[in-house]
Each structure stands twice: as structure tokens, then as C-alpha cells.
Design a protein around this motif. Sequence first.
Motif, short mmCIF file in Angstrom:
data_model
loop_
_atom_site.label_atom_id
_atom_site.label_comp_id
_atom_site.label_asym_id
_atom_site.label_seq_id
_atom_site.Cartn_x
_atom_site.Cartn_y
_atom_site.Cartn_z
N SER A 146 0.83 -1.23 -0.05
CA SER A 146 -0.20 0.26 0.14
C SER A 146 1.02 1.62 -0.08
O SER A 146 2.08 1.24 0.64
CB SER A 146 -0.98 -0.12 1.35
OG SER A 146 -1.68 1.02 1.47
N MET A 182 -0.46 -0.05 9.71
CA MET A 182 0.27 -1.76 9.00
C MET A 182 1.64 -1.59 8.59
O MET A 182 1.82 -2.89 9.29
CB MET A 182 -0.16 -1.24 7.13
CG MET A 182 0.41 -2.06 6.02
SD MET A 182 -0.13 -1.63 4.16
CE MET A 182 -1.77 -1.87 4.74
N PRO A 187 -3.33 -4.25 9.56
CA PRO A 187 -3.49 -3.20 8.57
C PRO A 187 -5.36 -3.25 8.64
O PRO A 187 -5.56 -4.52 8.70
CB PRO A 187 -2.71 -4.43 7.10
CG PRO A 187 -2.19 -6.01 7.51
CD PRO A 187 -2.27 -5.67 8.85
N CYS A 190 -6.56 0.65 3.20
CA CYS A 190 -5.39 1.03 2.17
C CYS A 190 -6.05 1.80 1.31
O CYS A 190 -7.56 2.09 0.98
CB CYS A 190 -5.01 0.03 1.41
SG CYS A 190 -6.07 -1.36 0.54
N ALA A 227 -3.77 -10.35 3.98
CA ALA A 227 -3.02 -10.41 5.60
C ALA A 227 -3.18 -11.76 6.48
O ALA A 227 -2.48 -12.04 7.43
CB ALA A 227 -3.51 -9.08 6.14
N CYS A 235 2.44 -4.80 3.34
CA CYS A 235 3.84 -3.53 3.96
C CYS A 235 3.19 -1.77 3.22
O CYS A 235 2.36 -2.09 2.20
CB CYS A 235 5.18 -3.95 2.81
SG CYS A 235 5.91 -5.19 3.73
N PHE A 236 3.40 -1.22 4.53
CA PHE A 236 3.01 0.64 3.37
C PHE A 236 4.30 1.10 3.31
O PHE A 236 5.62 0.58 3.97
CB PHE A 236 2.45 1.50 5.14
CG PHE A 236 2.46 2.08 4.62
CD1 PHE A 236 1.38 3.07 3.90
CD2 PHE A 236 3.20 3.20 4.64
CE1 PHE A 236 1.25 4.06 3.17
CE2 PHE A 236 3.71 5.44 3.95
CZ PHE A 236 2.29 5.38 3.19
#
Length: 368
Positions: A146, A182, A187, A190, A227, A235-236
Amino acid sequence: MNIGLLFIWLTHKPYQQQMNQEPLLNISVIIPVRNEASHIINLLKDIENQTYAKEKFEVIVADDDSIDNTLALVKDFQKVTSMRLIINSLPPKENNASPKKRAIHSSIQLAHGDLIVTTDGDCRVGHKWLETIAHFQSEKKAYLISSPVTFINDASNSIGNFWQKIQTIEFSSLIGSGACAMLIGKPNMCNGANLAYLKSVFHEVGGFSGNENLASGDDEFLMHKIASRFPDKVCFFKSQDAIVETESHTSFKSFYYQRKRWASKWKHYNNPFTTALAVFIFTANFSLIGAVTLYAFRLLDGTNLLIIFLLKFSAELLFLILVLSFLRKKNLIWLIPFVQLIYPSYVTFFGLAAQGKNEYIWKGRKLQ
């Protein structure tokens, strides 16, 4: 909670690209569009100017029965561009509950890339957008990434532009809080305007199955599915090179339908943490309205009311300053206190509105 967000944001530094020797994935950029004639060519030109090698990516424009000249413009651009551009012209379909999921899903069937990157037809992207995402994915071995999204603001001082600025701050709070969740492996949200995921993982988790009849959620429901199976692979991407800018709403009506659609999704989440967080945010903001009401009826003194607001707004102010600075929107920092004052009423309103009949207008269509 705001102190926690502030701590998380400060302790996770922006991404610094490493000297990565791992091979980078081929990318398929998917752009679902409907009536985007005024925007789509700007986006395609942005993608054409990417620093990522053209043989490493393709672009799929999924036109969902546009009634303007979007499709004609894309066809004309296809004739002159040096990048691989595929047009996925979707046939009209009645009772299509989720046109965006349909557009993305059908485009994935055409995709040659291993990494799917989605954005919207009214977005603008920087020239390092794909390159940085590819390097981050290779380094982190991420299954879903994201990346940050913000609104485009012009330099005018009109009332309409003031409305855009308010939206930008409000939206930044969502991007920032979603990023922090996140970053700590929890999370909760997004945005499909800047999302990347492995095509193989999309198929492995069943794609959009299970929520294909919901108008929204092409991004978040998929994120939650990935997730739940691979919690350490979501992941961000905290990088300014990966920021995508999108159009804000020009009318309150369109803003209302979008936010109502977003607020209604929490009822369909299977993640107890995300559902509990949504309830907590609503309760916390509703409590501020309750505190003001108690003060109005002299059931709460001014000192305690001031303490309550200072506890909430001080950490929140610092957090929003950091997020806006990261998103290159420092010129909007002065408006944060105004947004903070109206935000509790805003959250309460949409939290209650989402409990009613969920009908939305999207691109001229009524959806549920």
C-alpha cells in the motif's frame, strides 16, 4: 491513540532504496476507468515517462462502458505511445454490483506481469513511481504494498479550493493512520489508487470472491484476505517517490456518497481488530460531542472540557503536521485546527449514515 500514531510514524523512517541485486518483477498497471476523458491522457503520459524500463511493464486500461470519449482518447494514445498499452473494453452489464472489481479482475486475466499495480483514471504519478515500488517489493518480498495517496490542489483561493484543502487534510489523516496500522503489522485500510500485489497471491486467496457483490472494497477486502494468510507480507511503502495524487471531490454530494461507502465497509470485515478499531474511532469522536453537550448543560466544567480537547488535539496536530509534510502539503498545516474542530461531527455523521440503506452514486450509476 494519537500519541501511538505519532510514535509509530516517527520511528519508521522513509524508505531508502538499497543496492538491490535481486531481479525486479514485470509489472502490469491496471487502470479501471469510466468517463475519464478529462484525466486519462495525463495519467498515461505520466506512466509513459517512468524511469522503469518499458520492457518491464505494461498498462491495461479497463474501460467500463464510458459514455464520453475516454475510449477514443486511449485508442489514439495507443497508436503513438512507446509503452505496451492494452485496452480492456468491458461490455455493458446489467445489475453489476461492483463494476470496479469486475474491471480489475478481467484485466488480471489479460495481465502478463507478475506484480499488479492499480491506480485510478483521474490520478497523477511521479516518474519514479514504478521503479521504487519494484525495488521495495524485491527487497521486502512483499505480497501486497500500500503506497501513499493525496489530493491534487491548485493554487487558487476560491471557496471550491478551500473545500479541496479541507478534504486533503481529512484524507491525509486516513492515509497516515492506515499507514501506521500497516507499519506495526495490523493493516486496517488501504487505497486502490496506489496498490500493488502479486498476481499469484491474488489468485491464491481467491481474488474478490466473497465480497464481489459489494460496491466497494476492491482494495481493503483483498488486503485483509492476504493479511490473514500472510500477515508479515503486507507492507506500507513510506516513500515520497511513490506518492499518487488524485482528484478531490468538487461537490458535497459526491463526497457524501464516497465516505458513506467507505464507512459502511466495516460491517463486512472478518477481522475483529479492524472492526473494533472502527467502533473505537466512532466512540472516541462521539464522546467529544457528548462532552460539549454536557458542557452546554453545565454538567461539565470548562477546565475539564479544555483538558479533554487538548489531550486529543495536541498529539493529533503533531501527527497531521508530519503526514502533510511527508505528502508535500505543508501549505495546508494552518488549516489543521479547523478540521480538528469539525472532525468529530463528521465521523459521527458518517458512522450513523452508514447504518442506513447503503446506496451510492458512482460514475452515474446507482450501486449498493
